[in-house]
Motif scaffolding. Structure first.
Motif, PDB file in Angstrom:
ATOM      1  N   MET A   1      48.314  46.105  33.423  1.00  0.00           N
ATOM      2  CA  MET A   1      47.086  45.753  34.256  1.00  0.00           C
ATOM      3  C   MET A   1      46.000  46.579  34.287  1.00  0.00           C
TER       4      MET A   1
ATOM      5  N   HIS B   1      44.153  44.484  31.637  1.00  0.00           N
ATOM      6  CA  HIS B   1      43.692  43.337  32.475  1.00  0.00           C
ATOM      7  C   HIS B   1      42.537  43.571  33.001  1.00  0.00           C
ATOM      8  N   ILE B   2      42.416  44.592  33.757  1.00  0.00           N
ATOM      9  CA  ILE B   2      41.333  44.993  34.586  1.00  0.00           C
ATOM     10  C   ILE B   2      40.058  45.571  33.711  1.00  0.00           C
TER      11      ILE B   2
ATOM     12  N   ASP C   1      38.819  42.468  45.106  1.00  0.00           N
ATOM     13  CA  ASP C   1      39.727  41.829  44.313  1.00  0.00           C
ATOM     14  C   ASP C   1      40.387  42.761  43.118  1.00  0.00           C
TER      15      ASP C   1
ATOM     16  N   ASP D   1      43.081  44.744  44.805  1.00  0.00           N
ATOM     17  CA  ASP D   1      44.219  44.111  45.242  1.00  0.00           C
ATOM     18  C   ASP D   1      45.081  43.690  43.938  1.00  0.00           C
ATOM     19  N   GLU D   2      44.659  43.552  42.663  1.00  0.00           N
ATOM     20  CA  GLU D   2      45.510  43.422  41.768  1.00  0.00           C
ATOM     21  C   GLU D   2      46.301  44.698  41.097  1.00  0.00           C
TER      22      GLU D   2
ATOM     23  N   SER E   1      49.264  45.047  42.953  1.00  0.00           N
ATOM     24  CA  SER E   1      50.527  44.633  42.729  1.00  0.00           C
ATOM     25  C   SER E   1      51.574  44.979  41.771  1.00  0.00           C
TER      26      SER E   1
END
Lengths: 106, 550
Positions: B70, B73-74, B103, B106-107, B110
């Protein structure tokens, strides 16, 4: 941020960071914020600098930018450049990542 | 590893929703910057030179592979394809747009991550030993008490507006890899004569413009009473810490001005009251519940040696050098701890690209029981790699510029972001780290020099830990020009010490030559087996000063 406006500086410009994304911006002669230092309005003398900063900070300036301040620029032949290392880096981007910041698109 | 329960999930989700509303109100003009700034700081959002910066918490430096994925990804979606691992085991993104941060959060949520309390005058991310649960001779996995402290300190209403920020570090091992004595509170897991596990608590360490090594405040706090003791320390600080001068507001100043004995008396008095109430006595079942999350993973029963591993070292000299420098013995037979240096020669210390983070996540998932660690020296660790898999892991690391075999050597430097990114910096740090790294690029020379920790800060706030570098370098501004001041003899381990300044600062052009002079002075003076810090402690400052300034 007053420390960036050197005492006795002849030429100064106004800079800030844009609210939405933090991008470095400069106050231009046509009364708007621009991304390139080359478009910044240059004030000659302390009184002109204060007037420039006042124009850059109308009542609603916080809707667009954060923390406008004056900084010293130097006249070099036919163009101006930021006087400090700090403002030189803000105007270009990180010296260790030439692919990032304003310099990347130059 | 710890997993969020329903309360954690709701707490983080609610905070993201709250921050989303705050951002919307700031963008709409309903909030001024003065009103918004403390709110964004409480969510890890700074304004730096070129853009906003978001600091994401990595509790005690431990990540699952999906969390590392993640972070990659960010970096890719919201930033410019990289992240910067910090000296507090966090990661910073240098270019996120304000209106996209909700946003992003938020990710992050998760995968059970957030940016809460990574800024502001509150208790920050608890840091710990990157080898926790993997190293031999550990008294107890320090992440157990770190997680208990994390839960206690998250949104603690009494400690949301402290005089200044507050940092806690924990080690469960006699060898301190978490720099605990340079923290506001440093905790060492101890075992008493009765075999009970408790905690030695050090208070008042820190760097910045007034560096101090922490004072041992209590030699043994029983396990169930640690939160009560920490609450007592915090309460004394919150009541008596200075709020009139931010430069004098850290607890280190309070301890220094109050005196160690009086501070101890005040803390013990407060501790007695809290302890009597039993409000903060941690129930054994809760300790057991948290401990279960950090139970040893499912290690296989393996022989202590591996023929394949031995042969691979014989066949590949680069692999052998990597093993020598970056691989550490594991407590479990047949396993090893693999350090991933984020200090390639000429690279930016602590930076990793999104692709590299993905590679490391994959390696963790397949070869390290799903775990990655972040170190306070800005490197990463795969804590549980089987010896039989080491060559495969190395090959993947090497193919992705992640196999520099320099752990603990002169090119494995800490450097803050400095004036290339930071709003507070006076001078650049990263280019200097790069030049030193390139000057000493020859690995054989680095091995000959041996353990040598260079730490570079771009201003007196000391994010680059220059005070505790064997060689520390502090960037200073003199009339708009960058200069660099050298200090020697600092240490961040169990023998923590503050370095001493050599003398006048050096120009940007001269500083790398000056570092070379310090290093050759050491190699000229050392006796067999002496590390740099040993030689410095034996001969003192004078020989180095003579060579630098004569």
């Amino acid at each position: 941020m007053a420390q960036h406006a050197a005492k006795g500086a002849r030429f100064q410009a106004v800079t800030a960071n844009r609210l939405s994304d933090g991008e470095v911006v400069y106050w231009a002669a046509d009364n708007r914020w621009v991304e390139g230092f080359s478009e910044a309005e240059i004030a000659d003398g302390a009184d002109a600098a204060e007037a420039l900063l006042a124009r850059a900070m109308p009542a609603d300036f916080e809707a667009y930018v954060l923390e406008p301040y004056l900084f010293e620029v130097l006249e070099d032949a036919s163009f101006y450049k930021p006087a400090s290392v700090r403002e030189t880096i803000r105007a270009a981007g990180p010296t260790v990542r030439l692919d990032l910041g304003k310099q990347a698109g130059a | 590893m710890y997993r969020y329960d329903e309360f954690d999930h709701k707490l983080v989700a609610d905070r993201v929703d709250q921050f989303r509303g705050q951002v919307e109100r700031r963008v709409s003009g309903a909030l001024t910057e003065d009103q918004f700034k403390p709110l964004r700081l409480m969510n890890g959002v700074y304004l730096q030179l070129h853009a906003y910066m978001l600091r994401v918490a990595i509790p005690y430096g431990t990540l699952r592979s999906e969390q590392m994925r993640m972070l990659a990804h960010i970096a890719r979606k919201y930033d410019r394809g990289y992240g910067h691992f910090t000296t507090r085991q966090n990661i910073q993104y240098n270019w996120p747009a304000l209106d996209q941060i909700p946003d992003l959060l938020d990710e992050l949520a998760s995968v059970e991550m957030h940016a809460i309390q990574t800024s502001g005058n509150c208790i920050r991310n608890v840091t710990s030993d990157q080898y926790a649960g993997a190293i031999n001779d550990e008294i107890e996995d320090p992440r157990i008490i770190s997680e208990i402290i994390r839960q206690w300190s998250t949104f603690h209403p009494e400690f949301t507006y402290l005089p200044r920020k507050f940092k806690i570090a924990v080690t469960g091992h006699v060898n301190d890899r978490a720099a605990i004595k340079l923290h506001d509170i440093g905790i060492v897991v101890k075992q008493n004569d009765a075999g009970e596990v408790g905690y030695e608590v050090h208070v008042g360490g820190g760097q910045g413009r007034t560096p101090f090594v922490a004072k041992k405040m209590n030699a043994f706090v029983p396990k169930a009473k640690l939160l009560a003791y920490l609450e007592a320390v915090m309460r004394v600080y919150n009541m008596l810490g200075r709020r009139d001068n931010s430069y004098k507001a850290r607890i280190k100043i309070l301890v220094h001005e109050t005196g160690e004995d009086e501070m101890r008396r005040l803390v013990e008095a407060e501790f007695a009251k809290i302890d009597a109430s039993q409000m903060l006595t941690v129930p054994q079942e809760e300790i057991d519940r948290i401990s279960a999350y950090f139970a040893p993973p499912a290690f296989e029963t393996l022989p202590a040696d591996s023929d394949g591993f031995t042969k691979a070292q014989t066949a590949d000299a680069d692999f052998a050098r990597f093993v020598r420098a970056n691989v550490v013995a594991h407590k479990q037979a047949g396993y090893a701890i693999v350090n991933i240096s984020l200090k390639p020669i000429g690279g930016v210390p602590g930076d990793a690209t999104d692709a590299q983070m993905d590679v490391i996540a994959d390696l963790a998932e397949h070869y390290s029981l799903d775990e990655v660690r972040v170190t306070h020296e800005q490197n990463l660790v795969l804590p549980h790699v089987q010896l039989d898999d080491l060559k495969t892991v190395y090959d993947v690391l090497a193919a992705n510029q992640l196999a520099t075999a320099n752990l603990g050597l002169i090119s494995d430097q800490i450097a803050c972001p400095g004036l290339d990114y930071c709003n507070l910096a006076n001078a650049r740090s990263i280019p200097l780290a790069q030049e030193i790294s390139e000057r000493f690029a020859d690995l054989d020379r680095q091995y000959d020099i041996g353990e040598l920790k260079i730490k570079i800060s771009g201003c007196i706030n000391a994010c680059g830990h220059h005070h505790v570098g064997h060689i520390g370098i502090l960037g200073v501004d003199k009339k708009g020009t960058e200069f660099y001041q050298i200090s020697l003899g600092g240490a961040a381990d169990e023998n923590a010490a503050i370095g001493q300044i050599t003398g006048r600062a050096f120009t940007e052009e001269d500083i790398v030559d000056a570092i070379e002079t310090v290093v050759t002075t050491y190699t000229d003076l050392r006796t067999d087996g002496e590390r740099f810090i040993d030689t410095y402690n034996r001969v003192g400052m004078e020989p180095f000063k003579e060579r630098l300034y004569d």
